[in-house]
Design a protein around this motif. Sequence first.
Motif, PDB file in Angstrom:
ATOM      1  N   ASN A 509       0.324   1.635  -5.842  1.00  0.00           N
ATOM      2  CA  ASN A 509      -0.383   1.144  -7.226  1.00  0.00           C
ATOM      3  C   ASN A 509      -1.264   1.762  -6.993  1.00  0.00           C
ATOM      4  O   ASN A 509      -2.014   1.860  -8.108  1.00  0.00           O
ATOM      5  CB  ASN A 509      -0.479   0.109  -6.869  1.00  0.00           C
ATOM      6  N   LEU A 510      -1.850   2.157  -6.355  1.00  0.00           N
ATOM      7  CA  LEU A 510      -3.820   3.208  -6.452  1.00  0.00           C
ATOM      8  C   LEU A 510      -3.536   4.159  -6.628  1.00  0.00           C
ATOM      9  O   LEU A 510      -4.218   5.264  -6.819  1.00  0.00           O
ATOM     10  CB  LEU A 510      -4.139   3.060  -4.806  1.00  0.00           C
ATOM     11  N   ASP A 511      -2.432   5.050  -7.232  1.00  0.00           N
ATOM     12  CA  ASP A 511      -1.947   6.150  -7.691  1.00  0.00           C
ATOM     13  C   ASP A 511      -2.671   7.258  -6.787  1.00  0.00           C
ATOM     14  O   ASP A 511      -2.736   8.369  -7.010  1.00  0.00           O
ATOM     15  CB  ASP A 511      -2.586   6.652  -9.054  1.00  0.00           C
ATOM     16  N   ARG A 512      -1.997   6.952  -5.568  1.00  0.00           N
ATOM     17  CA  ARG A 512      -2.625   8.489  -4.514  1.00  0.00           C
ATOM     18  C   ARG A 512      -1.442   9.064  -3.333  1.00  0.00           C
ATOM     19  O   ARG A 512      -0.125   8.286  -4.092  1.00  0.00           O
ATOM     20  CB  ARG A 512      -3.602   7.329  -2.984  1.00  0.00           C
ATOM     21  N   ASP A 513      -1.350   9.615  -3.497  1.00  0.00           N
ATOM     22  CA  ASP A 513      -0.222  11.055  -2.955  1.00  0.00           C
ATOM     23  C   ASP A 513       0.267  10.121  -1.278  1.00  0.00           C
ATOM     24  O   ASP A 513      -0.773   9.564  -0.462  1.00  0.00           O
ATOM     25  CB  ASP A 513      -0.714  12.141  -2.629  1.00  0.00           C
ATOM     26  N   PHE A 514       1.487   9.696  -1.085  1.00  0.00           N
ATOM     27  CA  PHE A 514       1.524   9.287   0.104  1.00  0.00           C
ATOM     28  C   PHE A 514       2.856  10.040   0.691  1.00  0.00           C
ATOM     29  O   PHE A 514       3.665  11.003  -0.285  1.00  0.00           O
ATOM     30  CB  PHE A 514       2.266   7.755   0.371  1.00  0.00           C
ATOM     31  N   ARG A 515       2.681  10.172   2.136  1.00  0.00           N
ATOM     32  CA  ARG A 515       3.552  11.216   2.259  1.00  0.00           C
ATOM     33  C   ARG A 515       4.194  11.111   3.883  1.00  0.00           C
ATOM     34  O   ARG A 515       3.107  10.819   4.816  1.00  0.00           O
ATOM     35  CB  ARG A 515       2.410  12.546   2.867  1.00  0.00           C
ATOM     36  N   HIS A 516       5.307  10.523   4.269  1.00  0.00           N
ATOM     37  CA  HIS A 516       6.254  10.481   5.120  1.00  0.00           C
ATOM     38  C   HIS A 516       6.226  11.324   5.915  1.00  0.00           C
ATOM     39  O   HIS A 516       7.415  11.940   5.394  1.00  0.00           O
ATOM     40  CB  HIS A 516       6.977   9.445   4.901  1.00  0.00           C
ATOM     41  N   VAL A 517       5.270  11.645   7.496  1.00  0.00           N
ATOM     42  CA  VAL A 517       5.721  12.698   8.003  1.00  0.00           C
ATOM     43  C   VAL A 517       6.469  12.073   9.004  1.00  0.00           C
ATOM     44  O   VAL A 517       6.498  11.269  10.231  1.00  0.00           O
ATOM     45  CB  VAL A 517       4.592  13.564   8.653  1.00  0.00           C
ATOM     46  N   THR A 518       7.901  12.951   9.294  1.00  0.00           N
ATOM     47  CA  THR A 518       9.310  12.475   9.999  1.00  0.00           C
ATOM     48  C   THR A 518       9.448  12.781  10.859  1.00  0.00           C
ATOM     49  O   THR A 518       8.943  14.075  12.084  1.00  0.00           O
ATOM     50  CB  THR A 518      10.358  11.507   9.628  1.00  0.00           C
ATOM     51  N   ALA A 519      10.802  13.660  11.528  1.00  0.00           N
ATOM     52  CA  ALA A 519      11.808  14.178  12.171  1.00  0.00           C
ATOM     53  C   ALA A 519      11.686  15.529  11.874  1.00  0.00           C
ATOM     54  O   ALA A 519      12.371  16.511  12.632  1.00  0.00           O
ATOM     55  CB  ALA A 519      11.852  13.802  13.421  1.00  0.00           C
ATOM     56  N   GLU A 520      11.923  15.210  10.294  1.00  0.00           N
ATOM     57  CA  GLU A 520      12.172  16.243   9.142  1.00  0.00           C
ATOM     58  C   GLU A 520      11.329  17.562   9.085  1.00  0.00           C
ATOM     59  O   GLU A 520      10.228  17.565   8.977  1.00  0.00           O
ATOM     60  CB  GLU A 520      13.021  15.784   8.662  1.00  0.00           C
ATOM     61  N   PRO A 521      12.139  18.338   9.535  1.00  0.00           N
ATOM     62  CA  PRO A 521      10.839  19.846   9.445  1.00  0.00           C
ATOM     63  C   PRO A 521      10.587  19.479   8.018  1.00  0.00           C
ATOM     64  O   PRO A 521       8.954  20.120   7.614  1.00  0.00           O
ATOM     65  CB  PRO A 521      11.871  20.621   9.686  1.00  0.00           C
ATOM     66  N   GLY A 522      11.026  19.514   7.006  1.00  0.00           N
ATOM     67  CA  GLY A 522      10.490  19.361   5.412  1.00  0.00           C
ATOM     68  C   GLY A 522       9.384  18.680   5.462  1.00  0.00           C
ATOM     69  O   GLY A 522       8.554  19.299   4.581  1.00  0.00           O
ATOM     70  N   THR A 523       9.225  17.495   6.401  1.00  0.00           N
ATOM     71  CA  THR A 523       7.978  16.664   5.719  1.00  0.00           C
ATOM     72  C   THR A 523       6.715  17.236   6.250  1.00  0.00           C
ATOM     73  O   THR A 523       6.128  16.185   6.441  1.00  0.00           O
ATOM     74  CB  THR A 523       8.538  15.141   6.498  1.00  0.00           C
ATOM     75  N   ALA A 524       7.003  17.913   7.289  1.00  0.00           N
ATOM     76  CA  ALA A 524       5.578  18.022   8.021  1.00  0.00           C
ATOM     77  C   ALA A 524       4.699  18.961   6.700  1.00  0.00           C
ATOM     78  O   ALA A 524       5.129  19.314   6.146  1.00  0.00           O
ATOM     79  CB  ALA A 524       5.365  20.103   8.336  1.00  0.00           C
ATOM     80  N   LEU A 525       3.191  17.771   6.970  1.00  0.00           N
ATOM     81  CA  LEU A 525       2.679  18.163   6.076  1.00  0.00           C
ATOM     82  C   LEU A 525       0.952  19.612   6.179  1.00  0.00           C
ATOM     83  O   LEU A 525       0.311  19.522   7.418  1.00  0.00           O
ATOM     84  CB  LEU A 525       1.466  16.805   6.139  1.00  0.00           C
ATOM     85  N   ASN A 526       1.436  20.540   5.787  1.00  0.00           N
ATOM     86  CA  ASN A 526      -0.049  21.625   5.769  1.00  0.00           C
ATOM     87  C   ASN A 526      -0.674  21.631   4.828  1.00  0.00           C
ATOM     88  O   ASN A 526      -0.168  21.521   3.288  1.00  0.00           O
ATOM     89  CB  ASN A 526       0.993  22.969   6.035  1.00  0.00           C
ATOM     90  N   GLU A 527      -1.977  21.819   5.053  1.00  0.00           N
ATOM     91  CA  GLU A 527      -3.134  21.754   4.711  1.00  0.00           C
ATOM     92  C   GLU A 527      -3.883  23.331   4.728  1.00  0.00           C
ATOM     93  O   GLU A 527      -4.286  23.096   5.806  1.00  0.00           O
ATOM     94  CB  GLU A 527      -3.654  20.188   4.518  1.00  0.00           C
ATOM     95  N   ALA A 528      -4.880  23.261   3.972  1.00  0.00           N
ATOM     96  CA  ALA A 528      -5.658  24.260   4.011  1.00  0.00           C
ATOM     97  C   ALA A 528      -6.937  24.756   2.816  1.00  0.00           C
ATOM     98  O   ALA A 528      -6.476  24.202   2.232  1.00  0.00           O
ATOM     99  CB  ALA A 528      -5.102  25.534   4.160  1.00  0.00           C
ATOM    100  N   CYS A 529      -8.256  25.242   2.935  1.00  0.00           N
ATOM    101  CA  CYS A 529      -8.766  25.104   2.381  1.00  0.00           C
ATOM    102  C   CYS A 529      -9.922  25.723   2.484  1.00  0.00           C
ATOM    103  O   CYS A 529      -9.856  26.238   4.312  1.00  0.00           O
ATOM    104  CB  CYS A 529      -9.718  23.722   2.008  1.00  0.00           C
TER     105      CYS A 529
END
Length: 534
Positions: A509-529
């Motif tokens: 509802n807030l129109d924000r990005d949501f990431r559900h990191v589970t045990a599946e490799p494809g759900t990893a969140l990799n951030e860089a700046c």
Amino acid sequence: MCIRGLHAAGLPSAPDGVAEDNWRYALEVACLIVGGDRYQAAGDDMGAAICRGILNANFPGWRERVDIDVMRRAAQITQNAIEEKEWQEALRSSARMRLPASDLRAWPHLKNQAVAHRRLQCPVGQGGFHAGIVRHALNCLAPEFSDDASSSIFYIYDCGSERRRHVDPEIRKVVAGRGVGKPLDFLFLSHFDRDHINGVPLLLHETKGLRVDTVVLPYVDEAERLMAFGKAINRSKSAGSDRFFTDMILDPVAALQAFGPRQIIFVTGEPGPRRTPEAPPVHSPSSPEDGRPYWKAVSDDHAGAFGFRQVSGAVIVDNLSFQIFGGMEMGGWRLVPYVERADLDVIERFECAIEILQKWDRGSFQKKTRDLDIRKELITTYQIKVAQAYKYAAGNRNVTSLCLYSGPAAPEMAGAIDISPGAASANLAKVGWLGTGDAELRSDAAIEQFKRHYFSELPFTSTFVLPHHGSINNSDPLQLFSDVDRFVAAAWSKRWQHPSNQLVSQIENLDRDFRHVTAEPGTALNEACVVFWP
């Protein structure tokens, strides 16, 4: 390079017959090609090299994907957008913004002092395992965990999972990336739950792991540690056979010293009606004198801290921050813990319950549990009674937990480039990360205290990890920190309903990005700046 219409006013519409995603892709490639040519013509070899590097890293195979006529049209639009006067004005106006990596206005600022940062929320299921690295940005757009330890600071926040088969492979990947035996500058442990710490023995294994320098964790006394044990036994009787976990319950300093850290730091949190040991003052902790990047710990006096004190085998402090590469001065990074403490009434109820179950004298708990042999007896012979006392006193509530902010120093003076996973431009250097362990941030008082502690950091926080794997018991859906760009839930448990559907719906509802990191490799969140100080 002012790409008029590409970033400020939105992308030009795709030509007839060209898919919107292919057109966006072509424009981003064109920005980099045209920008590189412009830098090269101006004698700016660094700018040209940066454009080539981004093009090769983020757009491999672009020649095969984009039709040549579409590419020419995209290049012409980009060329038409370049006007020198506008370009100089665009540079000035973007100096303290967060810009996407495809926006060329950011890259010329890297001639000034800059810091590169990468962080990874590992897919370990129901648990927590977050790794981050910081280094100077010269010749480094986005650092890798394998970067030279002599020029980088590497840290980990929590290391565990409800199931070891989920966390162990991720630990091995991180250790292999960093290099077996290489330094781990900081290990932050949020609390004593097994799903946040049971991977530590593998992470710090003498022959298969990393060499930890400094361990940071919340200060909790014998009562709270035994509460953590009772909570674990209520969930699984096998907790009593977890050697590292039981060692941490009995004596966390001894348990951690087995891995050879140079120093252990306990953080107590806001001064208040709690029991902490009397201890003499000591100099503030800092980096080792071995030529590695400099950092120092600073006692957070404005929050009421009394400075660093020496206790047996460790240092204790109310509040602090770690200043890296200059700290509060421009060109640095900050790691800022915050301890959300358990309710003292709950702790006292637990003590009273143990006294009754063990038939001890009223008020004798603290004196008796200072004896290591009695603590051992409680977690072996009487572990069911400890579990019963916890259930009576706390139900299923969490206890003291350490949160961690990671972000640039002096962010109000900085600009930033978002490399991944991609965020819209912002009018400030909003690239910070906030992990919350199992903190209870549901009551008005707890939220207010949290906001007060992180008053300076919250406006610059881009990623917020929901407390307790996204449990509805730890967050108020109507009081989420809505200014962040991205919420994360590290969870994989139908039993506990993590993450809460109510929280996820509110985030949408807030129109924000949501990431559900589970045990599946494809759900990893990799951030860089990359962060720069113009």
